[in-house]
Design a protein around this motif. Sequence first.
Motif, PDB file in Angstrom:
ATOM      1  N   ARG A  27      44.728  32.445 105.105  1.00  0.00           N
ATOM      2  CA  ARG A  27      44.924  33.740 105.764  1.00  0.00           C
ATOM      3  C   ARG A  27      46.334  33.763 106.337  1.00  0.00           C
ATOM      4  O   ARG A  27      46.641  33.042 107.288  1.00  0.00           O
ATOM      5  CB  ARG A  27      43.897  33.933 106.863  1.00  0.00           C
ATOM      6  N   VAL A  28      47.190  34.581 105.705  1.00  0.00           N
ATOM      7  CA  VAL A  28      48.588  34.671 106.136  1.00  0.00           C
ATOM      8  C   VAL A  28      48.659  35.432 107.458  1.00  0.00           C
ATOM      9  O   VAL A  28      48.090  36.512 107.600  1.00  0.00           O
ATOM     10  CB  VAL A  28      49.453  35.368 105.063  1.00  0.00           C
ATOM     11  N   VAL A  29      49.356  34.840 108.428  1.00  0.00           N
ATOM     12  CA  VAL A  29      49.535  35.451 109.745  1.00  0.00           C
ATOM     13  C   VAL A  29      50.928  36.062 109.798  1.00  0.00           C
ATOM     14  O   VAL A  29      51.923  35.385 109.546  1.00  0.00           O
ATOM     15  CB  VAL A  29      49.370  34.398 110.868  1.00  0.00           C
ATOM     16  N   GLU A  58      53.383  40.305 114.403  1.00  0.00           N
ATOM     17  CA  GLU A  58      52.224  40.853 115.121  1.00  0.00           C
ATOM     18  C   GLU A  58      51.735  39.933 116.241  1.00  0.00           C
ATOM     19  O   GLU A  58      50.832  40.301 116.978  1.00  0.00           O
ATOM     20  CB  GLU A  58      51.086  41.134 114.138  1.00  0.00           C
ATOM     21  N   GLN A  59      52.330  38.764 116.371  1.00  0.00           N
ATOM     22  CA  GLN A  59      51.942  37.838 117.436  1.00  0.00           C
ATOM     23  C   GLN A  59      52.555  38.315 118.763  1.00  0.00           C
ATOM     24  O   GLN A  59      53.653  38.877 118.771  1.00  0.00           O
ATOM     25  CB  GLN A  59      52.420  36.419 117.132  1.00  0.00           C
ATOM     26  N   PRO A  60      51.868  38.077 119.893  1.00  0.00           N
ATOM     27  CA  PRO A  60      52.460  38.449 121.189  1.00  0.00           C
ATOM     28  C   PRO A  60      53.709  37.601 121.431  1.00  0.00           C
ATOM     29  O   PRO A  60      53.615  36.385 121.527  1.00  0.00           O
ATOM     30  CB  PRO A  60      51.353  38.136 122.195  1.00  0.00           C
ATOM     31  N   PHE A  71      49.865  31.063 116.915  1.00  0.00           N
ATOM     32  CA  PHE A  71      50.193  30.533 115.595  1.00  0.00           C
ATOM     33  C   PHE A  71      51.541  31.089 115.136  1.00  0.00           C
ATOM     34  O   PHE A  71      51.816  32.269 115.264  1.00  0.00           O
ATOM     35  CB  PHE A  71      49.099  30.920 114.581  1.00  0.00           C
ATOM     36  N   GLY A  72      52.386  30.218 114.601  1.00  0.00           N
ATOM     37  CA  GLY A  72      53.687  30.611 114.067  1.00  0.00           C
ATOM     38  C   GLY A  72      54.834  30.514 115.052  1.00  0.00           C
ATOM     39  O   GLY A  72      55.992  30.602 114.664  1.00  0.00           O
ATOM     40  N   ALA A  73      54.524  30.334 116.325  1.00  0.00           N
ATOM     41  CA  ALA A  73      55.575  30.280 117.340  1.00  0.00           C
ATOM     42  C   ALA A  73      56.425  29.029 117.187  1.00  0.00           C
ATOM     43  O   ALA A  73      55.922  27.951 116.899  1.00  0.00           O
ATOM     44  CB  ALA A  73      54.958  30.297 118.737  1.00  0.00           C
ATOM     45  N   SER A  74      57.730  29.196 117.395  1.00  0.00           N
ATOM     46  CA  SER A  74      58.637  28.056 117.561  1.00  0.00           C
ATOM     47  C   SER A  74      58.807  27.901 119.066  1.00  0.00           C
ATOM     48  O   SER A  74      59.215  28.841 119.750  1.00  0.00           O
ATOM     49  CB  SER A  74      59.987  28.320 116.900  1.00  0.00           C
ATOM     50  N   VAL A  75      58.466  26.733 119.565  1.00  0.00           N
ATOM     51  CA  VAL A  75      58.415  26.510 121.003  1.00  0.00           C
ATOM     52  C   VAL A  75      59.401  25.410 121.394  1.00  0.00           C
ATOM     53  O   VAL A  75      59.401  24.334 120.805  1.00  0.00           O
ATOM     54  CB  VAL A  75      56.985  26.100 121.435  1.00  0.00           C
ATOM     55  N   TYR A  80      59.531  33.671 117.534  1.00  0.00           N
ATOM     56  CA  TYR A  80      58.836  33.860 116.251  1.00  0.00           C
ATOM     57  C   TYR A  80      59.873  34.261 115.220  1.00  0.00           C
ATOM     58  O   TYR A  80      60.433  35.338 115.267  1.00  0.00           O
ATOM     59  CB  TYR A  80      57.768  34.968 116.373  1.00  0.00           C
ATOM     60  N   ARG A  81      60.155  33.337 114.276  1.00  0.00           N
ATOM     61  CA  ARG A  81      61.130  33.649 113.227  1.00  0.00           C
ATOM     62  C   ARG A  81      60.483  33.615 111.884  1.00  0.00           C
ATOM     63  O   ARG A  81      59.560  32.997 111.603  1.00  0.00           O
ATOM     64  CB  ARG A  81      62.342  32.733 113.208  1.00  0.00           C
TER      65      ARG A  81
END
Length: 167
Positions: free
Chosen positions: A83-85, A89-91, A97-101, A166-167
């Motif tokens: 399931r591609v995120v 659309e992420q806050p 999911f997908g965040a660079s932290v 998010y990049r």
Amino acid sequence: MSRGFVREGDQEEIPLVPQRAYLPEGVTNFITRTGMDLLLAEREMLINEKEVLGNTNENEKRIALNYINAKLQLLDSRIAGARVVDLKEQPQNEIRFGASVTLKTNVSGNIQIFQITGVDEANIAKGKISFISPLAKAMINKKVGDKFTLKRDREDIVYEIMDINYR
């Protein structure tokens, strides 16, 4: 023909295919668009490998084909369940999911950057960690300035969240 009448040397070798990255049963296979592109490119590469099998003897060709088909079967199953995120659309102010932290350890002050990715695209050497990893689970839903503790056997590590991207 019964297998009892086949010579031992004529028996088909079952290819040993390494399993894909671990994903617990029943857990949705979240993946970034980049990760899906990588899986699709891997699939194309395997299909191309099948097409160029040719200048080997029949037995070697059959074994190689069985191996590629087994890898394709595992890969197709992983792609079908993915399931591609959409990272847009992420806050943007929370870790999901997908965040660079960007993290800072409280004891040493070391700065590290990790991106939370799918299990197939995780690569610690590139700073990509799986969403099912303990570190990713510990920082989900946190915001810039929050601190959290990663429980370890020898000593707990306290991190402070410096940036979310998010990049």
